[in-house]
Each structure stands twice: as structure tokens, then as C-alpha cells.
Design an enzyme around this catalytic site. Structure first.
Site, PDB file in Angstrom:
ATOM      1  N   HIS A 115      -3.109   0.077  -3.741  1.00  0.00           N
ATOM      2  CA  HIS A 115      -3.155  -1.139  -2.925  1.00  0.00           C
ATOM      3  C   HIS A 115      -3.050  -2.329  -3.875  1.00  0.00           C
ATOM      4  O   HIS A 115      -3.785  -2.384  -4.868  1.00  0.00           O
ATOM      5  CB  HIS A 115      -4.473  -1.207  -2.139  1.00  0.00           C
ATOM      6  CG  HIS A 115      -4.753   0.034  -1.356  1.00  0.00           C
ATOM      7  ND1 HIS A 115      -4.155   0.300  -0.139  1.00  0.00           N
ATOM      8  CD2 HIS A 115      -5.533   1.115  -1.627  1.00  0.00           C
ATOM      9  CE1 HIS A 115      -4.563   1.481   0.304  1.00  0.00           C
ATOM     10  NE2 HIS A 115      -5.401   1.997  -0.584  1.00  0.00           N
ATOM     11  N   GLU A 155      -3.475  18.798  -3.578  1.00  0.00           N
ATOM     12  CA  GLU A 155      -4.844  18.721  -4.119  1.00  0.00           C
ATOM     13  C   GLU A 155      -5.595  17.494  -3.597  1.00  0.00           C
ATOM     14  O   GLU A 155      -6.458  16.955  -4.275  1.00  0.00           O
ATOM     15  CB  GLU A 155      -4.785  18.666  -5.649  1.00  0.00           C
ATOM     16  CG  GLU A 155      -4.017  19.799  -6.318  1.00  0.00           C
ATOM     17  CD  GLU A 155      -2.497  19.586  -6.353  1.00  0.00           C
ATOM     18  OE1 GLU A 155      -2.029  18.530  -5.895  1.00  0.00           O
ATOM     19  OE2 GLU A 155      -1.788  20.490  -6.837  1.00  0.00           O
ATOM     20  N   SER A 156      -5.283  17.006  -2.424  1.00  0.00           N
ATOM     21  CA  SER A 156      -5.923  15.887  -1.707  1.00  0.00           C
ATOM     22  C   SER A 156      -5.016  14.652  -1.636  1.00  0.00           C
ATOM     23  O   SER A 156      -3.955  14.746  -1.025  1.00  0.00           O
ATOM     24  CB  SER A 156      -7.339  15.580  -2.180  1.00  0.00           C
ATOM     25  OG  SER A 156      -8.195  16.676  -1.833  1.00  0.00           O
ATOM     26  N   CYS A 166      -9.486  17.681  -5.157  1.00  0.00           N
ATOM     27  CA  CYS A 166     -10.360  18.859  -5.130  1.00  0.00           C
ATOM     28  C   CYS A 166     -10.103  19.729  -6.360  1.00  0.00           C
ATOM     29  O   CYS A 166     -10.655  20.810  -6.471  1.00  0.00           O
ATOM     30  CB  CYS A 166     -10.119  19.646  -3.853  1.00  0.00           C
ATOM     31  SG  CYS A 166      -8.416  20.145  -3.644  1.00  0.00           S
ATOM     32  N   SER A 203       0.863  -1.179   0.000  1.00  0.00           N
ATOM     33  CA  SER A 203       0.000   0.000   0.000  1.00  0.00           C
ATOM     34  C   SER A 203       0.896   1.224   0.000  1.00  0.00           C
ATOM     35  O   SER A 203       1.895   1.262   0.713  1.00  0.00           O
ATOM     36  CB  SER A 203      -0.901   0.044   1.243  1.00  0.00           C
ATOM     37  OG  SER A 203      -2.006  -0.817   1.108  1.00  0.00           O
TER      38      SER A 203
END
Lengths: 116, 116
Positions: free
Chosen positions: A71, A65-66, A86, A58
Site C-alpha cells: 500500500h 503460502e498465504s 504459513c 494497493s
């Protein structure tokens, strides 16, 4: 009372029939995410990885921007990547991302879903 | 050739009309995410936070079951949380999560979307 709008989208890329060894490489997974961040036109702030035992990786990166995360399940030759943002990614992101993921993991299938 | 199936879902909770000071607290944001992880019946592996200047917080936690993240805009009294998971959360997760988020940030609106 209208809520101020924060646009946010999640792109999910489901990877299948990929190379197990590549899916199990932390370094390769991080490299693929960085290529995707560049393709989206976004900026990485911090990154975190976890190697599962006996296999599986992972990786998550916080972005200006987030975030983006990956995974993998090498034993199934599968994995998935989500970009939650965003900000709209670059125009050519969807096609470019599919190509980057296919090449990075020699995946015969990469399917995209989008939540908006 | 059928692909082995990895189920993955993304739940997005859009928060609005919340308390700006609470949304700007790293400690409170981390606490809210931990409550959500417990409500979902999941296990945290590692966590990462970023405090934006002049305001805004991002937190992401890698889970044994994928990841959860939060991003806030205190200046707009908004934020959002996404849980991306390869395992179904506990049955009562959706209602419980909305309640946890409303209380943590004194948010008058929490709207859920789901990508599956």
C-alpha cells in the site's frame, strides 16, 4: 485439548523517503512484489491491484503460502508491504527484501517489524 | 529527517477447533470477512478467493484502509485471519471480531495477536 499448530508470521516493511512517481506506478509495485515473492521462495496464485485517485496504489497477491500486499502514499513518499505466511521464507529473505524495496522505490528508509 | 508517519497495524486471529466443512466453504469465508469489514468500520474495494485442492480456502479483500485476508486448513480444523490497516478499527472491533469468527466457524478457540 492441544490445538494443531499452524505457524504464521507477518513481516511488515515500512517504506519512507521514497520516490513518489515510483510509489504511484502499479506496474512497478507489482514488479517489486514479484521480486519479493521470489526472494521469499514462494509461489503466486492470483493478484489484485487498485489505483487510488488522485494517487496511491494497493496490490495484493494470494500465495500458496498465504499472501503479500503493498500500500503506497506517494504524496507522503511512504508505503508499506506485509508478507503474511504459513511457511518460513528463505534464510536470506529479510536482508534481501530490504534491498529489493530500497532499490525499487529509491527509498532511503525501509524498517522491518515482525509478528510471530 | 523525520519520516511522515503512516500508522499501520496488523491484527491476527488464529482459529482452532473449528468446523472443517465451514472452513472449506468459499461463500462462508467471504461472508465472515465481510462481517469483519463491517465490524471494523471499513470499506471493501475488491476481493479475490482461491479454493485449494483437496481442501482449504484463501480469501483476500483490498480495503480503502489496506487489506484483510483469511486462510484455512479444514483438515486441521484451523485457519487464520489478518486485518492490516492504516486506520484504527472501531473501538469494539477486537471483541466483536472474535465473536463473529467463533460463530462463523463454530470455533472453540480464537486467539488474537497484534503488530503495531
Amino acid at each position: 485439548m492441544e490445538a494443531p499448530e499452524i505457524i504464521n508470521h507477518t513481516y511488515t516493511f515500512d517504506i519512507s523517503h521514497a520516490d513518489a512517481q515510483l510509489l504511484n506506478s502499479e506496474v512497478l509495485c507489482q514488479g517489486a512484489l514479484r521480486d519479493l515473492i521470489a526472494a521469499a521462495g514462494m509461489t503466486e496464485l492470483q493478484s489484485l491491484t487498485h489505483q487510488f485517485s488522485p494517487q496511491g496504489v494497493s496490490v495484493v497477491s494470494l500465495l500458496a503460502e498465504s499472501h503479500i500486499a503493498l500500500h503506497t502514499w506517494p504524496e507522503l513518499k511512504t508505503g508499506y508491504i506485509t508478507l503474511t505466511t504459513c511457511k518460513e521464507p528463505n534464510d536470506d529473505f529479510e536482508g534481501l527484501a530490504t534491498e529489493i524495496i530500497q532499490k525499487a522505490f529509491t527509498a532511503s528508509t525501509v524498517a522491518m517489524r515482525k509478528l510471530q
